[in-house]
Write a protein that holds these residues in place. Structure first.
Motif, PDB file in Angstrom:
ATOM      1  N   SER A   1       0.688  -1.128   0.169  1.00 45.52           N
ATOM      2  CA  SER A   1      -0.055   0.012   0.002  1.00 45.52           C
ATOM      3  C   SER A   1       0.745   1.354   0.007  1.00 45.52           C
ATOM      4  O   SER A   1       0.576   2.177  -0.916  1.00 45.52           O
ATOM      5  CB  SER A   1      -0.825   0.205   1.165  1.00 45.52           C
ATOM      6  OG  SER A   1      -0.327  -0.085   2.334  1.00 45.52           O
ATOM      7  N   LEU A   2       1.897   1.113   0.768  1.00 47.00           N
ATOM      8  CA  LEU A   2       2.982   2.590   0.872  1.00 47.00           C
ATOM      9  C   LEU A   2       3.669   2.265  -0.594  1.00 47.00           C
ATOM     10  O   LEU A   2       4.088   3.637  -1.167  1.00 47.00           O
ATOM     11  CB  LEU A   2       3.987   2.263   1.767  1.00 47.00           C
ATOM     12  CG  LEU A   2       3.325   2.680   3.193  1.00 47.00           C
ATOM     13  CD1 LEU A   2       4.418   2.457   4.435  1.00 47.00           C
ATOM     14  CD2 LEU A   2       3.211   4.062   3.164  1.00 47.00           C
TER      15      LEU A   2
ATOM     16  N   GLY B   1       3.283  12.624  13.888  1.00 46.29           N
ATOM     17  CA  GLY B   1       2.683  11.555  13.252  1.00 46.29           C
ATOM     18  C   GLY B   1       2.960  11.538  11.733  1.00 46.29           C
ATOM     19  O   GLY B   1       2.805  12.398  11.000  1.00 46.29           O
ATOM     20  N   ARG B   2       3.112  10.254  11.387  1.00 47.68           N
ATOM     21  CA  ARG B   2       3.329  10.104   9.941  1.00 47.68           C
ATOM     22  C   ARG B   2       2.303  10.400   9.017  1.00 47.68           C
ATOM     23  O   ARG B   2       2.369  11.173   7.870  1.00 47.68           O
ATOM     24  CB  ARG B   2       4.030   8.519   9.644  1.00 47.68           C
ATOM     25  CG  ARG B   2       5.018   8.137  10.796  1.00 47.68           C
ATOM     26  CD  ARG B   2       6.231   8.562  10.385  1.00 47.68           C
ATOM     27  NE  ARG B   2       7.069   7.960  11.124  1.00 47.68           N
ATOM     28  CZ  ARG B   2       8.072   8.210  11.698  1.00 47.68           C
ATOM     29  NH1 ARG B   2       8.531   9.783  11.531  1.00 47.68           N
ATOM     30  NH2 ARG B   2       9.357   7.738  12.389  1.00 47.68           N
TER      31      ARG B   2
ATOM     32  N   LEU C   1       7.592   5.703   7.700  1.00 51.65           N
ATOM     33  CA  LEU C   1       6.276   5.260   8.163  1.00 51.65           C
ATOM     34  C   LEU C   1       6.525   3.640   7.623  1.00 51.65           C
ATOM     35  O   LEU C   1       5.928   2.921   8.428  1.00 51.65           O
ATOM     36  CB  LEU C   1       4.985   5.745   7.291  1.00 51.65           C
ATOM     37  CG  LEU C   1       3.830   5.146   7.311  1.00 51.65           C
ATOM     38  CD1 LEU C   1       3.164   4.721   8.844  1.00 51.65           C
ATOM     39  CD2 LEU C   1       2.576   5.794   6.585  1.00 51.65           C
ATOM     40  N   ALA C   2       7.013   3.408   6.516  1.00 51.61           N
ATOM     41  CA  ALA C   2       7.399   2.169   6.014  1.00 51.61           C
ATOM     42  C   ALA C   2       8.181   1.386   7.252  1.00 51.61           C
ATOM     43  O   ALA C   2       7.871   0.221   7.572  1.00 51.61           O
ATOM     44  CB  ALA C   2       8.097   2.044   4.638  1.00 51.61           C
ATOM     45  N   ALA C   3       9.002   2.098   7.849  1.00 49.30           N
ATOM     46  CA  ALA C   3       9.950   1.515   8.940  1.00 49.30           C
ATOM     47  C   ALA C   3       8.934   1.143  10.033  1.00 49.30           C
ATOM     48  O   ALA C   3       9.422   0.388  10.860  1.00 49.30           O
ATOM     49  CB  ALA C   3      10.787   2.295   9.303  1.00 49.30           C
TER      50      ALA C   3
ATOM     51  N   GLN D   1      -2.241   1.828  10.662  1.00 53.36           N
ATOM     52  CA  GLN D   1      -1.708   2.807  11.635  1.00 53.36           C
ATOM     53  C   GLN D   1      -0.687   2.243  12.303  1.00 53.36           C
ATOM     54  O   GLN D   1      -0.897   1.298  13.094  1.00 53.36           O
ATOM     55  CB  GLN D   1      -2.651   3.400  12.354  1.00 53.36           C
ATOM     56  CG  GLN D   1      -2.385   4.400  13.272  1.00 53.36           C
ATOM     57  CD  GLN D   1      -2.141   5.729  12.600  1.00 53.36           C
ATOM     58  OE1 GLN D   1      -2.471   6.133  11.794  1.00 53.36           O
ATOM     59  NE2 GLN D   1      -0.983   6.452  13.167  1.00 53.36           N
ATOM     60  N   PRO D   2       0.592   2.840  12.550  1.00 59.04           N
ATOM     61  CA  PRO D   2       1.644   2.122  13.452  1.00 59.04           C
ATOM     62  C   PRO D   2       1.387   2.378  14.815  1.00 59.04           C
ATOM     63  O   PRO D   2       0.532   3.214  15.154  1.00 59.04           O
ATOM     64  CB  PRO D   2       2.738   3.038  12.830  1.00 59.04           C
ATOM     65  CG  PRO D   2       2.299   4.344  12.351  1.00 59.04           C
ATOM     66  CD  PRO D   2       0.969   3.946  11.728  1.00 59.04           C
ATOM     67  N   ALA D   3       1.669   1.270  15.541  1.00 60.92           N
ATOM     68  CA  ALA D   3       1.490   1.529  16.968  1.00 60.92           C
ATOM     69  C   ALA D   3       2.042   2.730  17.643  1.00 60.92           C
ATOM     70  O   ALA D   3       1.510   3.365  18.449  1.00 60.92           O
ATOM     71  CB  ALA D   3       2.017   0.270  17.533  1.00 60.92           C
TER      72      ALA D   3
END
Length: 453
Positions: A11-12, A71-72, A118-120, A183-185
């Motif tokens: 998706s990214l 926030g990303r 964000l991918a990281a 959504q990353p934690a």
């Protein structure tokens, strides 16, 4: 990779693809469109092209740093909205100044570093390199699609349609980001993708890294300058209607993709990276120069463009990999920061210098400039050290003290095939550079298991 990581990476990658597709579609069309704008001169057209790179270079790092704090997704969404706004401004403008402002706004949506961060966030250290590879492949795919689609859409829907299309693709990227990207934690600093200002001096002083930085600068300077005049030459010298320029680009891109297989085979499996790298630099310069003297031969133009695209695509794909191989394992993210900056500065300079040369010395001078830039780059590459085939590895080792981290790093460096090891106590991560052909995987797994347990 887990299914969740694969979905996140895909998706990214789609977010990157949509944004880059919109940008790349403008490149083969813009010189033909801009010459009809009020107030347009070749110099101002070049400035309008290049200002995108300038705002990208200036704002890439601030956007990445803001995403760490705010926030990303918020920052990426904001950047994409700026990109969409810039596309709309450029599409609606009838004066070259308005289009230049739109292009500056497009570049001001500098979300590349935030998107990689964000991918990281949504992948583990052990699988992150695979996620980055997926993203890189989709960016490479956008280039040929855009060069075929841009001229055709411009003919069917009007010259300004490429800007509207770029804006629409930007909105689609926002939808993908908000609906499909997990959504990353938590958003944290990642040394492998993010810049650390305190390490910046050390990577800039590295002569081999600087060679790659100046290389990407030269590559994009030449590309941007070349496509200020090549579409005009296809129309004026070859007599090809702009709606049919894709008849030239499509076979050239298709043949260049075929040529990439042997190039990557020689550079990778056979370990001839320096030779293929230097040869690709020479090929891009020679073909760019020769395009200015191809006359009215469509076949010769396709052949020269095939050589140029093959060299360009090989260099575009291999240079980030070389940065990763050459940079210290724990400073890879920092090393990639200047790489992006030099790339965007090259876009800016190529537009400005190419436009000025076109106005004051004619189109041939621009082709000569592209050749000279690449030939100077070629001479500079001759003294590069043959890069070793090394791979980066990252492993979670858990919270530890500084002394224990250094002791673990020393033990890791004692394993066969590990050429570099850094354990960052505050991250709880081991950053390794390894020779895959010599690596004692069993010993590495055993040591890491003991460290975690």
């Amino acid at each position: 990779m887990t299914r969740a990581e694969l979905r996140a990476a895909a998706s990214l990658a789609l977010v990157f693809f949509l944004r880059m597709l919109g940008l790349f579609m403008i490149t083969p069309v813009f010189p033909l469109y801009a010459e009809h704008l009020d107030g347009a001169t070749p110099t101002l057209v070049g400035l309008a092209v290049g200002v995108y790179g300038l705002t990208q270079a200036l704002l890439q790092i601030p956007f990445g740093m803001a995403s760490d704090r705010l926030g990303r997704k918020k920052i990426i969404t904001a950047g994409l909205l700026v990109f969409v706004a810039g596309s709309a401004v450029a599409a609606l403008s009838q004066h070259i100044t308005g289009v230049a402002i739109g292009r500056a706004l497009q570049g001001a949506g500098a979300v590349g570093s935030a998107t990689m961060a964000l991918a990281a966030d949504v992948t583990r250290e052990e699988t992150r390199i695979k996620a980055m590879a997926i993203i890189g492949m989709t960016i490479g795919l956008a280039f040929p699609i855009a060069f075929v689609a841009g001229p055709a859409l411009s003919h069917w829907l009007g010259a300004a349609s490429v800007f509207w299309m770029a804006g629409g693709l930007g909105l689609c990227a926002i939808a993908v980001l908000l609906l499909l990207v997990p959504q990353p934690a938590q958003s944290t600093y990642h040394r492998d993708v993010s810049l650390n200002v305190s390490d910046l001096g050390s990577v800039l002083r590295d002569p081999e890294l600087m060679r790659i930085y100046l290389g990407v600068f030269a590559l994009h300077t030449s590309l941007q300058a070349l496509f200020l005049v090549l579409p005009l030459d296809l129309r004026d010298a070859l007599g090809i209607d702009p709606a049919h320029h894709w008849h030239i680009y499509l076979p050239a891109l298709a043949f260049s993709v075929v040529a990439l297989g042997p190039l990557f085979g020689l550079s990778g499996r056979r370990g001839r990276m320096k030779e293929v790298y230097c040869g690709s630099v020479l090929a891009t310069g020679a073909s760019a120069l020769a395009l200015g003297f191809a006359g009215s031969s469509a076949a010769l133009t396709v052949l020269l463009l095939t050589v140029f695209f093959a060299g360009f695509n090989f260099l575009e794909a291999s240079q980030p990999s070389l940065v990763s191989q050459l940079a210290p394992a724990a400073r890879r993210g920092t090393a990639l920061g200047p790489y992006s900056a030099f790339q965007f500065i090259g876009i800016s300079l190529g537009g400005v210098v190419g436009g000025w040369l076109h106005e004051h010395h004619g189109k041939t001078a621009v082709f000569v400039f592209c050749g000279l830039v690449s030939f100077a780059w070629f001479l500079y590459t001759l003294s590069m050290k043959p890069p070793r085939k090394l791979a980066n590895r990252m492993f979670q080792v858990g919270a530890t003290t500084a002394a224990a981290a250094e002791a673990l790093a020393a033990r890791l460096r004692g394993i066969a095939g590990v050429t570099e090891a850094t354990v960052v106590a505050e991250d709880g991560v081991a950053y390794l550079k390894v020779d895959p052909a010599r690596l004692d995987g069993a010993a590495l797994d055993a040591l890491l298991a003991a460290a975690r347990g």
